[in-house]
Design an enzyme around this catalytic site. Structure first.
Site, PDB file in Angstrom:
ATOM      1  N   ASP A  70      23.030  45.106 -19.423  1.00  0.00           N
ATOM      2  CA  ASP A  70      22.560  46.412 -18.951  1.00  0.00           C
ATOM      3  C   ASP A  70      21.386  46.274 -17.988  1.00  0.00           C
ATOM      4  OD1 ASP A  70      24.505  47.388 -20.570  1.00  0.00           O
ATOM      5  OD2 ASP A  70      23.198  48.548 -21.879  1.00  0.00           O
TER       6      ASP A  70
ATOM      7  N   HIS B  90      26.357  47.848 -23.230  1.00  0.00           N
ATOM      8  CA  HIS B  90      25.502  48.096 -24.397  1.00  0.00           C
ATOM      9  C   HIS B  90      24.956  46.810 -25.001  1.00  0.00           C
ATOM     10  CE1 HIS B  90      26.251  52.379 -24.365  1.00  0.00           C
ATOM     11  NE2 HIS B  90      27.564  52.154 -24.317  1.00  0.00           N
TER      12      HIS B  90
ATOM     13  N   GLU C 181      18.264  47.375 -27.241  1.00  0.00           N
ATOM     14  CA  GLU C 181      19.274  47.888 -28.168  1.00  0.00           C
ATOM     15  C   GLU C 181      18.554  48.167 -29.473  1.00  0.00           C
ATOM     16  OE1 GLU C 181      22.123  48.666 -27.059  1.00  0.00           O
ATOM     17  OE2 GLU C 181      21.906  47.619 -25.133  1.00  0.00           O
TER      18      GLU C 181
ATOM     19  N   ASP D  65      15.558  46.542 -20.964  1.00  0.00           N
ATOM     20  CA  ASP D  65      16.522  47.332 -21.732  1.00  0.00           C
ATOM     21  C   ASP D  65      16.437  46.902 -23.185  1.00  0.00           C
ATOM     22  OD1 ASP D  65      18.944  49.263 -21.577  1.00  0.00           O
ATOM     23  OD2 ASP D  65      19.669  47.596 -22.805  1.00  0.00           O
TER      24      ASP D  65
END
Length: 566
Positions: free
Chosen positions: A176, A171, A32, A30
């Site tokens: 996540d 987030h 960001e 994942d």
């Protein structure tokens, strides 16, 4: 952060997509970012966790300096500030470690195009080759598995609630990732109810699978994980389709996934009520059994030749003045036969190639001692000695017949030379359209001669015992009698009594009995060619040969290297 491989790093491939899911290593990732696309945003955090069989094998997490300010709304959403990423490494320093961490694994992400898109762009900017990972998207998979009643949407937060994930997505990359792991395991468990148990099954699973396919998945469940042949049958037990497989259960299960798109097979599944497995000792045995069963049952849904007996032969007749004819059957007579041909047109081309090379008569009638009639145009062209007129004696004609016999059985050089004498000047004059038919006749003839000589050599051996090494150190053993597979067996790696095992395989082989005459008296040409291809494989060892397995040194295979640029 340790240094990793430089540019040119390659992902190792997953050799077998039929790997059971419990043995697949997943790397769940994942990111960001500062924006919604690689062109307008940059990575601020990366997390990846390696799992296999429900067990966490490793974890990677780091903030990333995006090299640009983080928009305020992103900071509100993720809690990541400019101050937090200021001392963090840039993405080009993080990528080598991530790529090394993910090597040999299946990459998993929620909305995978987003994460994979950013990682691809980062690799391109840093000069790294992006490995061609097998990618699994949990969002896409959830849309195929869950109904609207179960999940009104497929956001990670919604799916985490549906599958009661232990971690709540927030987030931040690592949280996540762990939420995605729980969602992945929940989805794979749900897929198990559809008979999905391997990576290939997951890859092909789709809502496009018909209701019939879903309802009949159970037909594959009782089949063994072994090489062999499978027969789909209808309610009355009639055979609808025959196939072969290295793994019977995995192959039959594939008929009930989206990978099966052939209309005739989907139609077949509608009337199929049972699958009969026949376990075979080796893959070669499975191939041969498939050919025999298709010929025996002539299943309506098989496209492979269901009538191997429907072949054609070129016959040099046995009469006072022999001629060439195309026939269906080889008889027990003194005639010479060339074949078999799968289609009549190829046999006719071979006849024309022989007639181009030798002045053999072309009239279809029998000629007796008193036959007398005017010569035809072929005599005027110098292409026939006109025995019908009495101008050519049986002894003189016999030399022509001997040359044709030699060309059909052992030495095609005269046919090749005759064709090249005609083709060469035509090609030099760029008259290619006139040269092409001559070339096609020659190719059909040479293919037939080479094939016939190989089949005849195999059929002429009373017994051949051969063994092929497998990748695991085992040996596949084949017992071939007169061109027919009479027995097959597998000698495991490290077997202490190899001679005893081999003796048992040969002793239990069946007796081959003739069903007709000629080179296909014991087995159809298709079976014999499968055996020849197997014998030609690297590493195959001949353990015993009873007979003479040889072909003419100047035979059809030696002449097949001829290439005509017409």
């Amino acid at each position: 952060m340790t240094s990793g491989p430089g540019p040119g790093f390659r992902q190792t491939t997953i050799d077998d997509l039929d790997t059971p899911l419990r043995d697949v290593t997943f790397v769940v990732v994942d990111l960001e970012t500062t924006g919604g696309a690689p062109g307008t945003g940059a990575i601020t955090e990366l997390a990846a966790v390696k799992v296999r069989g429900g067990e966490v094998l490793g974890e990677l997490q780091t903030l990333v300096n995006p090299g640009r300010p983080i928009p305020p709304f992103i900071t509100v959403l993720t809690g990541i500030t400019d101050a937090m990423v200021a001392p963090a490494p840039p993405i080009d320093a993080v990528l080598p470690t991530f790529l090394e961490f993910a090597t040999g694994s299946v990459l998993v992400a929620h909305n995978a195009p987003f994460d994979v898109g950013f990682l691809r762009a980062a690799c391109a900017a840093a000069g790294y080759d992006w490995p061609e990972f097998e990618v699994l998207d949990t969002a896409r998979l959830a849309r195929r598995v869950l109904t609207r009643e179960e999940a009104p949407n497929c956001t990670l937060a919604t799916l985490a609630r549906v599958f009661r994930a232990k971690t709540t997505p927030n987030h931040r990359a690592l949280a996540d990732v762990y939420a995605t792991i729980d969602v992945l395991h929940g989805l794979l468990e749900r897929l198990g109810s559809f008979g999905v148990g391997s990576l290939a099954d997951v890859r092909t699973f789709s809502a496009k699978v018909t209701a019939t396919q879903r309802q009949k998945r159970h037909l594959a469940e009782r089949l063994p994980h072994a090489p062999g042949v499978y027969l789909f049958r209808d309610r009355q037990g009639r055979v609808l389709y025959v196939g072969k497989a290295k793994d019977l259960r995995q192959r039959v299960r594939s008929y009930f996934t989206a990978a099966e798109t052939r209309g005739r097979i989907v139609d077949m599944l509608r009337v199929a009520e049972d699958v009969t497995p026949i376990v075979c000792a080796t893959e070669l045995e499975a191939e041969i059994r498939e050919v025999r069963l298709i010929a025996e049952h002539k299943p309506a849904y098989n496209r492979r030749s269901k009538f191997p007996e429907r072949t054609w032969w070129v016959k040099l007749t046995d009469e006072r003045f022999p001629r060439l004819a195309v026939v269906h059957t080889v008889r027990n007579d003194a005639a010479t036969y060339l074949g078999p041909f799968n289609v009549r047109e190829s046999a006719l081309l071979a006849v024309e190639a022989l007639q181009d090379a030798f002045p053999i008569r072309r009239c279809p009638d029998r000629l007796g001692p008193r036959t007398r009639r005017p010569p035809c145009a072929w005599f005027e062209l110098g292409r026939c000695g006109a025995p019908c007129t009495g101008a050519q004696s049986p002894d003189a004609y016999r030399s022509v017949v001997a040359a044709v016999h030699r060309a059909m059985t052992s030495d095609p050089s005269e046919v090749v030379a005759a064709a090249l004498r005609r083709i060469t000047p035509l090609a030099a004059a760029q008259r290619y359209e006139e040269a092409v038919p001559i070339r096609d006749r020659l190719v059909a003839y040479l293919h037939a001669v080479g094939r016939a000589q190989r089949l005849a050599a195999l059929a002429g051996c009373r017994q051949i015992v051969a063994a092929r090494p497998g990748p695991d150190g085992a040996w596949d053993v084949a017992v071939i009698r007169h061109g027919r597979l009479a027995g097959a067996g597998l000698i495991p790696a490290g077997e202490p009594e190899v001679d005893r095992q081999l003796t048992a395989i040969v002793a239990t082989a069946s007796t081959s009995l003739p069903r007709g005459v000629g080179i296909t008296a014991y087995a159809d040409a298709e079976e014999m060619e499968l055996l020849l291809r197997w014998l030609d494989q690297p590493g195959v060892r001949l353990l015993d040969v009873e007979g003479t397995w040889a072909i003419p040194i100047n035979g059809g295979l030696a002449s097949n290297h001829v290439r005509i640029a017409a």
